[in-house]
Scaffold this motif. Structure first.
Motif, short mmCIF file in Angstrom:
data_model
loop_
_atom_site.label_atom_id
_atom_site.label_comp_id
_atom_site.label_asym_id
_atom_site.label_seq_id
_atom_site.Cartn_x
_atom_site.Cartn_y
_atom_site.Cartn_z
N ASN A 44 5.38 51.00 -28.08
CA ASN A 44 6.47 50.07 -27.80
C ASN A 44 6.53 48.91 -28.80
O ASN A 44 7.61 48.48 -29.20
CB ASN A 44 6.32 49.49 -26.38
CG ASN A 44 6.48 50.57 -25.32
OD1 ASN A 44 7.39 51.40 -25.40
ND2 ASN A 44 5.59 50.57 -24.33
N GLU A 45 5.37 48.40 -29.16
CA GLU A 45 5.33 47.24 -30.06
C GLU A 45 5.57 47.67 -31.51
O GLU A 45 5.24 48.78 -31.89
CB GLU A 45 3.98 46.53 -29.94
CG GLU A 45 3.68 46.00 -28.56
CD GLU A 45 4.63 44.91 -28.12
OE1 GLU A 45 5.18 44.22 -29.01
OE2 GLU A 45 4.82 44.74 -26.91
N LYS A 46 6.16 46.77 -32.29
CA LYS A 46 6.54 47.11 -33.66
C LYS A 46 5.50 46.65 -34.69
O LYS A 46 4.87 45.60 -34.55
CB LYS A 46 7.89 46.48 -34.00
CG LYS A 46 9.07 47.14 -33.31
CD LYS A 46 10.38 46.56 -33.82
CE LYS A 46 11.57 47.27 -33.18
NZ LYS A 46 12.86 46.74 -33.70
N LEU A 47 5.39 47.46 -35.73
CA LEU A 47 4.61 47.12 -36.92
C LEU A 47 5.47 46.22 -37.80
O LEU A 47 6.69 46.41 -37.89
CB LEU A 47 4.27 48.42 -37.65
CG LEU A 47 3.40 48.39 -38.89
CD1 LEU A 47 1.97 48.09 -38.51
CD2 LEU A 47 3.48 49.76 -39.58
N ILE A 48 4.88 45.25 -38.44
CA ILE A 48 5.62 44.38 -39.35
C ILE A 48 5.42 44.84 -40.79
O ILE A 48 4.28 44.99 -41.25
CB ILE A 48 5.18 42.91 -39.21
CG1 ILE A 48 5.44 42.42 -37.78
CG2 ILE A 48 5.93 42.02 -40.21
CD1 ILE A 48 4.93 41.02 -37.51
N HIS A 49 6.52 45.09 -41.48
CA HIS A 49 6.47 45.61 -42.85
C HIS A 49 7.11 44.60 -43.80
O HIS A 49 8.32 44.37 -43.73
CB HIS A 49 7.20 46.95 -42.92
CG HIS A 49 7.17 47.59 -44.27
ND1 HIS A 49 8.09 48.50 -44.68
CD2 HIS A 49 6.31 47.43 -45.32
CE1 HIS A 49 7.83 48.88 -45.92
NE2 HIS A 49 6.75 48.24 -46.33
#
Length: 264
Positions: A165-170
């Motif tokens: 559910n949580e997003k990776l930061i790119h």
């Protein structure tokens, strides 16, 4: 009976990443080991990694992304693999979700991560990236990188997949020259991939596909709503496609010349 602790190997490949690598390593410090495979950086990245107390740093020559990541995978000691790029950050909420996921009773073989793209230090909300997701967490004995691609490497998974559910930061965009160089390099690698698959250069696609790439990302995928950032990103992505066909044409000419010179 209490389930045994499932250990995680965090894997990263690097080349001249001094602007990002410290934050990336800090964000994966919860893993049981951190392995970084460096492609002979010239900006001090490897020297920094060698001195880091939590990192196992290895230098290995770069051929293509698939081979480099496959090599990194052989260096991992633990059953769960967390593969991140040097310009990606695992935020706290995602770290907790990863821990809970690998300790669950019925985990999938692999997990997709959605990514939040950053243009320097501000979010890039559209421009074709709003639905982007990649495999980043998987069980080592149930996945491998296919040898059919040398860029935008693809994971083959033996089993089911889930989505966190949580997003990776790119942090995709450092500055104009850096992102341009990255897109041109991707284009050249894609051209090699096409050449090995015996795909021929085509003038129709040479003109059509870069234009379509820009139109698709800027108009259909709402890059226009990202303002100047959207124009920049969509233009450079299209430039990468153009370079792909330029390089394919160069490779075909070089191959034809070699064939001519070898003729009796």
């Amino acid at each position: 009976m209490k389930k045994d602790h499932q250990k995680i190997s965090a894997l990263i490949i690097t080349y001249n990443e001094m602007g990002y690598i410290q934050d990336c390593i800090d964000s994966v410090s919860f893993a049981d080991e951190i392995v970084v495979v460096d492609s002979y950086s010239t900006d001090g990245t490897y020297e920094f990694l060698k001195e880091h107390p939590k990192v196992k740093a290895i230098q290995h020559p770069f051929s293509n992304f698939t081979q480099q990541k496959t090599f990194a995978l052989t260096q991992a000691s633990h059953p769960w693999i967390l593969f991140v790029d040097a310009d990606e950050i695992i935020p706290q909420a995602l770290r907790l979700e990863i821990r809970e996921t690998v300790q669950s009773d019925s985990p999938h073989a692999a997990y997709w991560f959605y990514r939040k793209f950053m243009f320097k230090k501000t979010p890039l909300r559209y421009s074709g990236w709003q639905t982007d997701k990649n495999y980043r967490l998987f069980q080592k004995d149930k996945a491998k990188f296919t040898d059919k691609k040398i860029v935008h490497e693809t994971l083959e998974v033996d089993g089911s997949s889930g989505i966190l559910n949580e997003k990776l930061i790119h942090y995709c965009y450092k500055d104009y020259d850096d992102y341009k160089a990255k897109m041109l390099n991707y284009g050249r690698l894609k051209a090699k991939e096409d050449f090995y698959r015996e795909k021929s250069f085509n003038y129709f696609y040479y003109f059509l596909k870069p234009a379509w790439k820009f139109f698709n990302h800027y108009i259909l995928r709402l890059g226009i709503l990202d303002g100047k950032k959207g124009v920049t990103i969509c233009y450079l992505n299209a430039l990468g496609v153009l370079e792909r066909f330029r390089e394919l044409k160069r490779l075909e000419r070089k191959n034809a010349l070699a064939y001519y010179l070898l003729m009796p």
